[in-house]
Design an enzyme around this catalytic site. Structure first.
Site, PDB file in Angstrom:
ATOM      1  CB  SER A  23      19.974   5.647  44.780  1.00  0.00           C
ATOM      2  OG  SER A  23      19.467   6.105  43.576  1.00  0.00           O
ATOM      3  CG  HIS A  53      15.137   8.050  44.483  1.00  0.00           C
ATOM      4  ND1 HIS A  53      15.820   9.212  44.726  1.00  0.00           N
ATOM      5  CD2 HIS A  53      15.984   7.250  43.810  1.00  0.00           C
ATOM      6  CE1 HIS A  53      17.038   9.119  44.213  1.00  0.00           C
ATOM      7  NE2 HIS A  53      17.171   7.945  43.651  1.00  0.00           N
ATOM      8  CG  HIS A  75      17.636  10.337  38.488  1.00  0.00           C
ATOM      9  ND1 HIS A  75      16.608   9.851  39.243  1.00  0.00           N
ATOM     10  CD2 HIS A  75      18.742  10.325  39.270  1.00  0.00           C
ATOM     11  CE1 HIS A  75      17.069   9.550  40.452  1.00  0.00           C
ATOM     12  NE2 HIS A  75      18.351   9.836  40.500  1.00  0.00           N
ATOM     13  CE1 TYR A  77      17.052   6.780  36.209  1.00  0.00           C
ATOM     14  CE2 TYR A  77      19.153   7.844  36.634  1.00  0.00           C
ATOM     15  CZ  TYR A  77      18.044   7.141  37.081  1.00  0.00           C
ATOM     16  OH  TYR A  77      17.942   6.798  38.399  1.00  0.00           O
ATOM     17  CD  GLU A  78      13.304   9.383  37.320  1.00  0.00           C
ATOM     18  OE1 GLU A  78      12.089   9.419  37.547  1.00  0.00           O
ATOM     19  OE2 GLU A  78      14.162   9.847  38.091  1.00  0.00           O
ATOM     20  CB  ALA A 105      24.171   6.110  45.360  1.00  0.00           C
ATOM     21  CG  MET A 200      23.622   7.471  36.574  1.00  0.00           C
ATOM     22  SD  MET A 200      22.538   6.057  36.337  1.00  0.00           S
ATOM     23  CE  MET A 200      23.736   4.725  36.152  1.00  0.00           C
ATOM     24  CB  SER A 201      21.729  12.539  40.390  1.00  0.00           C
ATOM     25  OG  SER A 201      22.628  12.282  41.462  1.00  0.00           O
ATOM     26  CG  ASN A 224      29.376   1.167  42.369  1.00  0.00           C
ATOM     27  OD1 ASN A 224      28.381   1.820  42.717  1.00  0.00           O
ATOM     28  ND2 ASN A 224      30.026   1.400  41.250  1.00  0.00           N
ATOM     29  CG  HIS A 236      18.708   0.915  41.128  1.00  0.00           C
ATOM     30  ND1 HIS A 236      19.382   2.085  41.394  1.00  0.00           N
ATOM     31  CD2 HIS A 236      17.492   1.051  41.701  1.00  0.00           C
ATOM     32  CE1 HIS A 236      18.611   2.887  42.103  1.00  0.00           C
ATOM     33  NE2 HIS A 236      17.453   2.290  42.306  1.00  0.00           N
TER      34      HIS A 236
HETATM   35  N1  HPA Z   1      27.928   4.786  38.044  1.00  0.00           N
HETATM   36  C1  HPA Z   1      26.916   5.651  37.902  1.00  0.00           C
HETATM   37  N2  HPA Z   1      26.038   5.888  38.863  1.00  0.00           N
HETATM   38  C2  HPA Z   1      26.201   5.226  40.018  1.00  0.00           C
HETATM   39  C3  HPA Z   1      27.228   4.321  40.223  1.00  0.00           C
HETATM   40  C4  HPA Z   1      28.150   4.086  39.180  1.00  0.00           C
HETATM   41  O1  HPA Z   1      29.098   3.289  39.288  1.00  0.00           O
HETATM   42  N3  HPA Z   1      27.085   3.822  41.490  1.00  0.00           N
HETATM   43  C5  HPA Z   1      25.998   4.449  42.023  1.00  0.00           C
HETATM   44  N4  HPA Z   1      25.452   5.297  41.134  1.00  0.00           N
END
Ligand code: HPA
Length: 267
Positions: A23, A53, A75, A77-78, A105, A200-201, A224, A236
């Site tokens: 991402s 993406h 992903h 989750y999609e 990310a 998440m990947s 983050n 996001h």
């Molecule tokens: N959690 C899950 N996925 C992420 C995060 C997070 O804090 N930051 C970027 N992708």
């Protein structure tokens, strides 16, 4: 056939490696001197709609190496399918690659690894309990996951970072299914279990890569501090806004790695 279509557009010369962009990290695709093919044209390449993406396969030269760049990834989750990247990774092997570098990310669980940091993944924790090989009927499904993140690749990426003066952290990545972010209690849990970053990947893709005999490496760009570890509100939008902070470091490490690849017979 997908492979024929790719070869007819990009040429039949084998690619050396695959690069999957996370991402907000898609702009590396712009650095490739080559041919782009929309996922929509490639059977089995799920072209989901995660903003940030670019759903394209780009084949060409990146910093002196012939690569296949996956501008977008699907992903779990999609669509609820942990094997969403199965066809792209299988195709990568058939295009001649023997290795894949994944980028993502991620949130950090380590105060010494703030947003803007880059982390080489040494190992992972599959916190989701899902697996992309569920349903695979052959005994090949029992994939060995020791050294799933290839030690030689990790060493070479670490060397590339040192040479380029980039501080590359090392750590364990935990896969959380998403798409909601984690709760602070979940973050405290996976931190206690030994994870350094969360996202998440990547984990299902590394399992698939090993299944297909591809050597794998992964680099997380920290966007983050994980849930509950700072006052920032996770979203996001925030991920995409923060990704460029570490993206330049990622690009520098990859440039160093790719530029030396041809002189490294073991890689
Ligand atoms: N959690 C899950 N996925 C992420 C995060 C997070 O804090 N930051 C970027 N992708």
């Amino acid at each position: 056939m997908t492979l024929d279509l790719i070869r007819s557009r990009a040429g039949a010369e084998p690619v050396r490696l695959g690069l999957i962009l996370g991402s907000g990290l898609g702009h590396l695709a712009d650095a490739v001197d080559g041919v782009a093919i929309d996922y929509a044209e490639l059977k089995g390449f799920a072209h989901g709609n995660v903003s940030g993406h670019t759903p394209k396969l780009i084949i060409g030269d990146l910093f002196g190496t012939r690569v296949a760049v996956f501008g977008g990834r699907s992903h779990y989750y999609e669509n609820g399918r942990a094997d969403a990247m199965r066809v792209p990774l299988e195709t990568l092997g058939k295009l001649g690659a023997d290795q894949v570098i994944l980028t993502n990310a991620a949130g950090s669980m380590r105060p010494d690894m703030p947003p803007g940091s880059v982390m080489l993944v040494d190992d992972h924790i599959n916190f989701s309990g899902l697996n992309p090989l569920i349903g695979e009927p052959t005994d090949r499904r029992f994939v060995n996951m020791v050294d799933a993140y290839d030690p030689l690749l990790r060493e070479a990426l670490t060397k590339a970072a040192t040479t380029q003066n980039i501080s590359l952290h090392h750590g364990v990545y935990a896969w959380y299914s998403g798409p909601s972010f984690e709760t602070p209690a979940e973050i405290r849990t996976i931190r206690t279990l030994g994870a350094d970053a969360v996202g998440m990947s990547t984990v299902p893709e590394v399992i698939l890569a090993r299944f297909f005999g591809l050597r794998a490496a992964a680099i997380s760009v920290i966007t983050n501090m994980a849930a509950g570890m700072s006052k920032e509100t996770l979203s996001h939008e925030h991920t995409k806004a923060m990704a460029p902070l570490g993206a330049a470091k990622l690009e520098t490490v990859l440039r160093g790695y790719l530029a030396n690849l041809s002189q490294h017979p073991a890689l």
